[in-house]
Design an enzyme around this catalytic site. Structure first.
Site, PDB file in Angstrom:
ATOM      1  N   CYS A 139       0.912  -1.239   0.352  1.00 14.26           N
ATOM      2  CA  CYS A 139      -0.148   0.171  -0.234  1.00 14.26           C
ATOM      3  C   CYS A 139       1.169   1.149  -0.036  1.00 14.26           C
ATOM      4  O   CYS A 139       0.086   2.393   0.003  1.00 14.26           O
ATOM      5  CB  CYS A 139      -1.238  -0.174   1.280  1.00 14.26           C
ATOM      6  SG  CYS A 139      -1.915  -1.641   1.094  1.00 14.26           S
ATOM      7  N   HIS A 192      -2.884   7.136   2.923  1.00 14.78           N
ATOM      8  CA  HIS A 192      -3.898   6.348   2.160  1.00 14.78           C
ATOM      9  C   HIS A 192      -5.609   5.161   2.925  1.00 14.78           C
ATOM     10  O   HIS A 192      -5.135   5.566   4.281  1.00 14.78           O
ATOM     11  CB  HIS A 192      -2.770   4.391   3.011  1.00 14.78           C
ATOM     12  CG  HIS A 192      -2.646   3.946   2.740  1.00 14.78           C
ATOM     13  ND1 HIS A 192      -3.023   3.383   1.082  1.00 14.78           N
ATOM     14  CD2 HIS A 192      -3.168   2.320   3.209  1.00 14.78           C
ATOM     15  CE1 HIS A 192      -3.571   2.285   1.696  1.00 14.78           C
ATOM     16  NE2 HIS A 192      -3.740   1.432   2.449  1.00 14.78           N
ATOM     17  N   ASN A 244      -9.986   0.229  -0.119  1.00 13.40           N
ATOM     18  CA  ASN A 244      -8.381   0.267   0.203  1.00 13.40           C
ATOM     19  C   ASN A 244      -7.777  -0.165  -1.133  1.00 13.40           C
ATOM     20  O   ASN A 244      -8.033  -1.234  -1.320  1.00 13.40           O
ATOM     21  CB  ASN A 244      -7.926  -0.906   1.632  1.00 13.40           C
ATOM     22  CG  ASN A 244      -6.279  -0.463   1.684  1.00 13.40           C
ATOM     23  OD1 ASN A 244      -6.032  -0.592   0.774  1.00 13.40           O
ATOM     24  ND2 ASN A 244      -5.294  -1.116   2.719  1.00 13.40           N
TER      25      ASN A 244
END
Ligand code: ACO
Length: 333
Positions: free
Chosen positions: A120, A260, A290
């Protein structure tokens, strides 16, 4: 390798493009698949729905669209782009690098062309790789793509993970920008002691896929969510503070926090610590979940569409993920 000259000017974003699949997976859909509720997902994560790749699509299909849009916006001829960094943990194949498939399809000039896996944190790692390449004189313009389609490695019988992830792609052309703009400060790190907190056991070379393991949970992503959560809450603020110090700026100089998009509670903790107003923070996980390496460019695109991101806006980009990796960059748009 040819002799290079260090570039001393400002380096920043020349073009931004994104793409998400059309197919929507809502919390109501997930209620039919695992033992969960819309209420649990919304209050614990902030996610309402996410986008999922169509069965006939591959990740590079959406990456291609995002990259094409970024290149168009930059006004740069693809042949002038001297490097392509494809950030992902869900490549089309282990071999060849997906970056090479896209280099050919997009008509990108020859140069470094590689896939990079920082989970990520991928997009910010990629951005910093591009910055370093341009600063060192190795390339003048670099295409950075962040694309992940976790739907291809998520177990849709595991409520701990399947509610969190969505598919998406985002891209930027990086190059010389006018004075006063661009990437002002960076920090990046890794804590490999937590490497196995998010992992996919089977499918690579430690445990290749076999007849015995192909139908087990080991072929899917697994995560110790609670431990990752604790790590994330601390690292988000530490990383932003370190990148601000690198830029010679203070938290009050930040106009927009672009974190994020993993869990809204992680973002709220950072807002509280920085005493940051809600309207100065980008939240997109409600509609995308996500999206891993696509999370940061998707958030920037969303902020721009809402009028929160304009020329001169000072943004703090920050991400964390499997590895455990983390990074932050301060970018004046
Ligand atoms: N629906 C209903 N109940 C659930 C669900 C669900 N989808 N998932 C877990 N629960 C239950 C658990 O079983 C547990 O029940 P118990 O108390 O009876 O044991 C309870 O809810 C609480 O579970 P926790 O794991 O403590 O829940 P938490 O509040 O920590 O939320 C979550 C879990 C959302 C995963 C959170 O820990 C999180 O966001 N962690 C961070 C994940 C992350 O940021 N990952 C980013 C990197 S990903 C990458 O790099 C690829």
């Amino acid at each position: 390798m040819s002799k290079t000259t260090v570039f001393e000017g400002p380096i920043g974003v020349l073009g931004l493009g994104v793409c998400v699949p059309n197919r929507i997976l809502s919390n109501a859909d997930l209620e039919k698949m695992v033992d969960t509720t819309d209420e649990w997902i919304v209050t614990r994560t902030g996610i309402h729905e996410r986008r999922i790749l169509e069965d006939h699509q591959v990740p590079s299909d959406i990456a291609y669209q995002a990259a094409k849009r970024a290149i168009e916006e930059s006004g740069v001829d693809p042949s002038e782009i001297g490097a392509l960094i494809y950030c992902t943990y869900t490549p089309d194949h282990f071999m060849p690098p997906t970056a090479c498939i896209l280099q050919h399809k997009l008509g990108i000039g020859s140069g470094l062309c590689y896939d990079m896996n920082a989970a990520c944190t991928g997009f910010i790692y990629g951005l910093q790789n591009a910055y370093a390449m341009i600063r060192s004189g190795m390339a003048k313009k670099v295409l950075v793509i962040g694309c992940d389609c976790a739907s291809r490695i998520v177990d849709y019988t595991d409520r701990n993970t399947c509610i969190l992830f969505g598919d998406g792609a985002g891209a930027m052309v990086i190059g010389e920008v006018p004075e006063g703009r661009g990437i002002l400060g960076n920090m990046a790190g890794c804590d490999g002691a937590g490497a196995m907190l998010i992992y996919q056991k089977v499918g690579a070379c430690a445990f290749p896929m076999t007849k015995q393991n192909i139908d087990t949970k080991d072929r899917y992503m697994q995560m110790n969510g609670r431990e990752v959560f604790k790590f994330a809450v601390k690292i988000v603020t530490d990383a932003v503070e370190a990148a601000l110090a690198d830029a010679g700026l203070d938290v009050k100089d930040v106009d927009l926090l672009v974190p994020h998009q993993a869990n809204v509670r992680i973002i709220q903790a950072a807002q509280e610590r920085f005493n940051f107003a809600e309207e100065k923070t980008v939240i997109t996980m409600d509609k995308y979940g996500n999206t891993s390496a696509a999370s940061i460019p998707l958030a920037l695109d969303d902020a721009r569409k809402r009028g929160k991101l304009k020329v001169g806006t000072t943004c703090a980009l920050v991400a964390f993920g499997a590895g455990l990796t983390y990074a932050a960059s301060i970018v004046r748009w």
